[in-house]
Design a protein around this motif. Structure first.
Motif, PDB file in Angstrom:
ATOM      1  N   ARG A 142       0.815  -1.211   0.000  1.00 54.57           N
ATOM      2  CA  ARG A 142       0.000   0.000   0.000  1.00 54.57           C
ATOM      3  C   ARG A 142       0.852   1.266   0.000  1.00 54.57           C
ATOM      4  N   THR A 344      -9.816   5.798  11.614  1.00 54.28           N
ATOM      5  CA  THR A 344      -8.737   4.868  11.288  1.00 54.28           C
ATOM      6  C   THR A 344      -7.594   5.057  12.282  1.00 54.28           C
ATOM      7  N   TYR A 346      -3.874   3.795  13.574  1.00 51.91           N
ATOM      8  CA  TYR A 346      -2.646   3.056  13.321  1.00 51.91           C
ATOM      9  C   TYR A 346      -1.950   2.838  14.663  1.00 51.91           C
ATOM     10  N   TYR A 361       0.000  -1.767  12.418  1.00 50.02           N
ATOM     11  CA  TYR A 361      -1.342  -2.249  12.091  1.00 50.02           C
ATOM     12  C   TYR A 361      -2.276  -1.066  11.905  1.00 50.02           C
ATOM     13  N   SER A 362      -3.400  -1.308  11.236  1.00 51.28           N
ATOM     14  CA  SER A 362      -4.454  -0.307  11.130  1.00 51.28           C
ATOM     15  C   SER A 362      -5.780  -0.969  11.448  1.00 51.28           C
ATOM     16  N   GLN A 372      -5.580  -4.877  10.841  1.00 49.98           N
ATOM     17  CA  GLN A 372      -4.888  -5.403   9.665  1.00 49.98           C
ATOM     18  C   GLN A 372      -3.406  -5.067   9.718  1.00 49.98           C
ATOM     19  N   ASN A 373      -2.575  -6.089   9.506  1.00 50.50           N
ATOM     20  CA  ASN A 373      -1.141  -5.853   9.379  1.00 50.50           C
ATOM     21  C   ASN A 373      -0.889  -5.075   8.095  1.00 50.50           C
ATOM     22  N   MET A 374      -0.072  -4.025   8.174  1.00 57.08           N
ATOM     23  CA  MET A 374       0.156  -3.155   7.019  1.00 57.08           C
ATOM     24  C   MET A 374       1.085  -3.783   5.981  1.00 57.08           C
ATOM     25  N   LEU A 378       6.276  -1.484   4.794  1.00 52.98           N
ATOM     26  CA  LEU A 378       6.236  -0.805   6.085  1.00 52.98           C
ATOM     27  C   LEU A 378       6.766  -1.714   7.183  1.00 52.98           C
ATOM     28  N   ASN A 379       6.368  -2.985   7.138  1.00 54.04           N
ATOM     29  CA  ASN A 379       6.802  -3.935   8.161  1.00 54.04           C
ATOM     30  C   ASN A 379       7.896  -4.855   7.636  1.00 54.04           C
TER      31      ASN A 379
END
Length: 621
Positions: A142, A344, A346, A361-362, A372-374, A378-379
């Motif tokens: 994303r 939202t 984070y 996460y978000s 949800q794991n991003m 990002l991770n």
């Protein structure tokens, strides 16, 4: 350094007294004073002198764990687990293994943890989905991630952009004394100006906020006049004395400041601060009515949880509320950031199924959706945390130690379009479930295929400013293609209306559109296959139907050759029908060459020759 905010600040560091003795006294004292660099050296001396045991190994592992030295931590947890250890040791061991990309071995340790603590939600999540990592790795990205030049060789984290000012927390001030946790200087609040080209000026300290202790991260109101920030409770002389270790134990607390000119002043402690627990990492909603933060206050589900509190118009505060199990776990959840939409959230977590260390996460707080794991980039296998997003600039920021040190990264959204296709009957408008829907790129390569759901829907996420094609097909309907125009999103919809196949069935024959063959060839073409599928549909609906296929050629070529060619064409036709599941006893065929021309011509045009190269389907029974 963020481990300071997730462990030291929230009172998470503990050590068993069972195996302490005169040999470990010096190392234990350093450990209890959070001077992990020196503590590690003392525990290592014990190991080198043959005095290592399960207790020493675990203390050494925890020491490296608290400094996020994942390699050394994993090494010593491996030694520690050779003796009986508590469940949390196996969980930490698994975390360190994941942080080093050793997922299979991490799963083995998680299985042991789950067996020892079956009611722990982390254990339940693992047992429900033990091999989740490939799915996280394969998630559609994303954002893109880019390290920023504003980072230093010390810890930098907690970035948040207001207007053009990037505020963050850093240990870069080498003039101040080091903190024994990791031999880095105390934390200060810094800011850097973002230029039009996306570059950042040299960071400067926010002098009016900083004390001689740890300060930051911060959050600022929409009008830019109010700030909430973290700082040590020593600022208010709020601490507990540990006489045994000659240590003053402070907490992280939340403070409010107001802007006067270019400086921040009128600093006050929030009323729910305490020397019994910590509050930190604030994020103020854009409407200014809710403050999100991290704390280990009573009611916390794990080590550190995400909380919220109402900020009233008269300057008072409501009662802090835990965000519950939708966000929090038995592990640590911290670094919340509430987006401009006020729904939202984070946050960073080490208690959820992630890639390793802390993951970002978000979650949509307005509904019952799951966090949800991003995903990547990002991770990573390391610590990734402190995500914030500036909607006006369409850019996010976060911190990560993926390069060996806590650095600040920019997160730029990848432009994507959520493409929804709805398949219906073109005549009746009826929803068509179980239709095959494929998406093709601009080179007509099939990217993916799915079956439509009960609502006739198929969703794809596609790139912005690229043209695509949707192909939809279903038995009993004519297949069709639907162009997808270039779009900047965020959403697009295709109404895939399929015409039902109407086949004329007379007492003598099945009347299809002509099935033509290419000159001197007997293979089934795409056009031929489309028509033959209609015949298959009729034969599936009428199980007692028996068909005789007649194949013809044009008048070019000698008679014997044309008979042979038409036989091959008849055989190809019959074989195609059988390949679609029709019993061989129900379909037969024969080639007639040029003996039954449909168009008598001399000379013949190409169109007339084409009409003579045909197949016919007679009803035998």
């Amino acid at each position: 350094m963020k481990n300071l905010y997730i462990a030291l600040s929230f009172g998470l560091i503990s050590t068993s007294l069972i195996a302490q003795n005169k040999d470990t006294k010096t190392a234990d004292k350093l450990f209890n004073r959070y001077e992990y660099v020196s503590a590690a050296k003392e525990y290592q001396k014990l190991v080198d002198n043959g005095k290592g045991d399960g207790y020493v190994y675990k203390q050494l592992a925890d020491t490296y764990y608290n400094m996020f030295n994942t390699s050394e931590a994993a090494t010593w947890y491996a030694k520690a687990t050779e003796t009986n250890q508590d469940a949390e040791t196996y969980f930490r061991y698994a975390q360190m293994l994941k942080a080093n990309g050793k997922y299979e071995e991490a799963n083995k340790q998680m299985a042991k943890f789950a067996a020892m603590s079956p009611n722990d939600n982390r254990a339940k999540a693992f047992k429900e989905n033990p091999n989740y990592v490939p799915k996280l790795v394969e998630k559609t990205a994303r954002f893109t991630a880019k390290s920023l030049e504003v980072s230093s060789d010390k810890s930098d984290f907690g970035p948040v952009l207001y207007d053009n000012e990037l505020y963050f927390t850093s240990a870069r001030n080498g003039a101040r004394r080091n903190y024994g946790w990791n031999e880095e200087p105390y934390l200060d609040v810094y800011k850097s100006t973002m230029g039009d080209s996306g570059t950042f000026s040299e960071a400067t300290t926010v002098t009016s906020l900083n004390s001689k202790f740890h300060d930051g991260p911060v959050t600022i109101s929409t009008d830019g006049t109010t700030m909430f920030f973290s700082s040590d409770s020593f600022r208010e002389k709020l601490f507990e004395k540990d006489k045994a270790n000659n240590l003053k134990l402070g907490k992280n607390n939340l403070y409010k400041a107001t802007k006067s000119g270019d400086a921040w002043g009128n600093i006050t402690s929030l009323p729910f601060n305490s020397k019994e627990y910590s509050t930190s990492n604030p994020s103020l909603s854009r409407d200014g009515k809710t403050l999100y933060f991290s704390s280990d206050m009573p009611g916390t589900l794990g080590g550190v949880d995400v909380w919220k509190v109402a900020v009233n118009s008269d300057g008072s505060y409501g009662t802090p509320e835990n965000l519950g199990s939708k966000v929090n776990t038995e592990g640590n959840e911290s670094f919340p950031f509430i987006n401009d939409d006020n729904k939202t959230l984070y946050f960073a977590s080490s208690g959820r199924q992630g890639l390793g260390g802390l993951d970002i996460y978000s979650i949509d707080l307005s509904n019952s959706s799951e966090a949800q794991n991003m995903g990547k980039p990002l991770n990573t296998e390391k610590d990734d945390f402190g995500f914030s997003f500036n909607k006006a600039k369409n850019i996010g920021f976060f911190a990560s130690n993926r390069n060996g040190n806590d650095d600040i990264f920019a997160a730029t959204p990848i432009c994507a379009v959520d493409l929804l296709t709805v398949v219906t009957n073109a005549k009746t408008g009826e929803i068509l479930a179980d239709a095959k829907v494929s998406i093709l790129d601009d080179k007509n390569n099939v990217i993916s295929s799915q079956q439509s759901n009960a609502k006739g829907e198929v969703s794809y996420k596609v790139e912005c400013d690229k043209a695509y094609t949707i192909q939809a097909e279903k038995i009993g309907f004519e297949s069709n293609s639907f162009p997808v125009a270039k779009s900047k999103g965020p959403e697009a919809k295709i109404d895939a209306k399929l015409q039902p196949i109407d086949v004329i069935v007379t007492p003598e024959a099945i009347v299809l559109n002509p099935i033509y063959f290419e000159l001197d060839k007997s293979n089934i073409t795409a056009q031929g296959a489309f028509e033959l599928d209609k015949l298959v549909q009729v034969m599936n609906n009428k199980k007692d139907l028996v068909i005789f296929a007649k194949s013809h050629t044009d008048k070019r070529g000698d008679d014997n050759y044309n008979i042979s060619l038409s036989e091959r064409r008849a055989k190809s036709t019959v074989q195609y029908i059988i390949s679609k599941g029709i019993d061989a006893s129900r379909i037969s065929g024969k080639g007639f060459g040029e003996t039954e021309l449909k168009v008598q011509c001399e000379p013949c045009t190409e169109a007339e020759h084409s009409q003579n190269r045909r197949s016919e389907f007679l009803i035998v029974k």
